[in-house]
Enzyme design. Structure first.
Site, mmCIF file in Angstrom:
data_model
loop_
_atom_site.group_PDB
_atom_site.id
_atom_site.type_symbol
_atom_site.label_atom_id
_atom_site.label_comp_id
_atom_site.label_asym_id
_atom_site.label_seq_id
_atom_site.Cartn_x
_atom_site.Cartn_y
_atom_site.Cartn_z
ATOM 1 N N HIS A 94 0.817 -1.220 0.000
ATOM 2 C CA HIS A 94 0.000 0.000 0.000
ATOM 3 C C HIS A 94 0.850 1.269 0.000
ATOM 4 C CE1 HIS A 94 -4.010 -1.507 -0.092
ATOM 5 N NE2 HIS A 94 -3.814 -2.307 0.932
ATOM 6 N N ASP A 150 0.680 -4.553 5.488
ATOM 7 C CA ASP A 150 -0.428 -5.429 5.097
ATOM 8 C C ASP A 150 -0.521 -5.508 3.577
ATOM 9 O OD1 ASP A 150 -1.206 -2.665 5.121
ATOM 10 O OD2 ASP A 150 -3.291 -3.272 4.850
ATOM 11 N N GLU A 151 -1.172 -6.560 3.093
ATOM 12 C CA GLU A 151 -1.537 -6.712 1.686
ATOM 13 C C GLU A 151 -0.390 -6.356 0.737
ATOM 14 O OE1 GLU A 151 -5.148 -4.349 1.571
ATOM 15 O OE2 GLU A 151 -6.357 -6.111 2.084
ATOM 16 N N VAL A 152 0.723 -7.066 0.905
ATOM 17 C CA VAL A 152 1.888 -6.845 0.038
ATOM 18 C C VAL A 152 1.682 -7.672 -1.230
ATOM 19 C CG1 VAL A 152 4.412 -6.829 -0.076
ATOM 20 C CG2 VAL A 152 3.276 -6.523 2.120
ATOM 21 N N ASP A 201 -1.815 -9.716 8.555
ATOM 22 C CA ASP A 201 -2.355 -10.617 7.529
ATOM 23 C C ASP A 201 -1.304 -11.392 6.745
ATOM 24 O OD1 ASP A 201 -2.282 -8.695 4.744
ATOM 25 O OD2 ASP A 201 -2.418 -7.650 6.640
#
Length: 339
Positions: A94, A150-152, A201
């Site tokens: 992000h 998060d959310e790589v 996550d």
């Protein structure tokens, strides 16, 4: 009859990457957060932070970023209301607001993915370190820092990552941990007394040995996020137990009071978010005695990512925030229609 809440510390997340409030309105919001029962604010500045020097390119051109004096005023007003301020700086995934700039395209993991940093480039690590330095130094009273992670997306898909992964025994999990651990150790070295928080996550699929040997034990506090109104209590407790059993014993929860229903939702569903908090209360109450939940962050996403449309503007979501905070404060939800 009031029920004692099993969750003590409550942070309100301020996502400033969409429709950032004017500073005078933000000051009023902070007072409102305090009056509703919050204990702190988790501030995700993105391009609204007054980055300086080579990082000035990161500043928003759509809205004037907050000045240094305004960033300090946020902290002063929060302190006057008894609220802690925790800045959040994305350091891996992000990073759209950073990697969208042409001069920084070369630091992307994959050319078409604006959000994920290439973990192999020293320039990328130095960029993250300088972002952290400027933010931390402008928050002299803060005792905690959130480093995102998060959310790589698409990690391991870049050319350099593929080459690195071609060595037998290397995994994408190790690639993720090597970068995050390096960033976290750099923060610890620079500011030994600063607590570090990160999203959980990317760790959820890791086994016990990988978590235990991750290098993150004793270094970071994990923040487990789940915004679902039907959150699976049993599985969430199990995940928290797994983290704690691997030595990652300092744990946070993250719920949502807005911005998690759909990418283009316009009106916030208060009931949906109250239900999410009721589920988190069940999780906290079901935790074994040895697991301590440090608190919960009530996230309020303005966009799903930097390049997405606005969803659920903050003023429209204040009734949801009030209901959610009161639910956490009292340990249950009192509907005004049943009193």
């Amino acid at each position: 009859l009031l029920v004692c809440s099993p969750i003590s510390t409550k942070l309100v997340h301020l996502d400033l990457k969409g429709a950032p409030p004017r500073i005078d309105y933000l000051h009023k919001l902070i007072g409102l957060f305090s009056g509703l029962g919050a204990d702190g604010i988790l501030v995700e500045y993105e391009d609204m932070f007054p980055y300086e020097g080579e990082l000035k390119v990161l500043q928003s051109t759509q809205h004037s970023p907050y000045s240094r004096e305004e960033v300090l005023s946020i902290q002063e007003v929060a302190k006057s209301q008894g609220l802690e301020v925790i800045p959040l700086v994305q350091t891996f995934g992000h990073m759209e607001f950073v990697l969208k700039h042409k001069s920084l395209w070369g630091l992307r993991e994959v050319g078409h993915c604006l959000g994920t940093l290439n973990p192999h480039r020293e320039e990328g690590v130095r960029l993250v370190e300088e972002m952290l330095r400027q933010v931390v130094e402008l928050h002299p009273g803060s005792t905690s820092l959130h480093i995102g992670a998060d959310e790589v997306y698409l990690l391991g898909e870049g050319e350099e990552s593929r080459s690195w992964l071609s060595t037998p025994g290397r995994t994408v999990q190790q690639l993720f941990l090597s970068h995050v651990t390096r960033v976290a150790k750099g923060v610890r070295e620079a500011w030994p007394n600063l607590n570090m928080i990160m999203w959980d996550d990317m760790l959820r699929g890791m086994d016990h040995d990988t978590l235990k040997g991750s290098g993150l034990v004793g270094l970071v506090q994990l923040m487990l996020w789940d915004y679902n109104p039907t959150l699976d209590v049993k599985n969430t407790v199990y995940l928290l137990e797994r983290y704690s059993g691997a030595g990652l014993s300092e744990l946070w929860a993250a719920s949502a009071f807005k911005g998690s229903t759909n990418v283009h939702t316009c009106v916030t569903s208060t009931q949906r978010h109250v239900d999410n908090h009721l589920q988190w209360l069940q999780v906290a109450a079901a935790l074994p005695e040895g697991i301590h939940m440090l608190g919960i962050a009530l996230t309020g996403w303005q966009r799903y990512d930097h390049l997405s449309v606005l969803c659920e503007l903050l003023p429209l979501a204040l009734p949801s925030l009030a209901s959610s905070l009161q639910t956490l404060t009292h340990g249950q939800y009192f509907s005004p229609y049943t009193l």
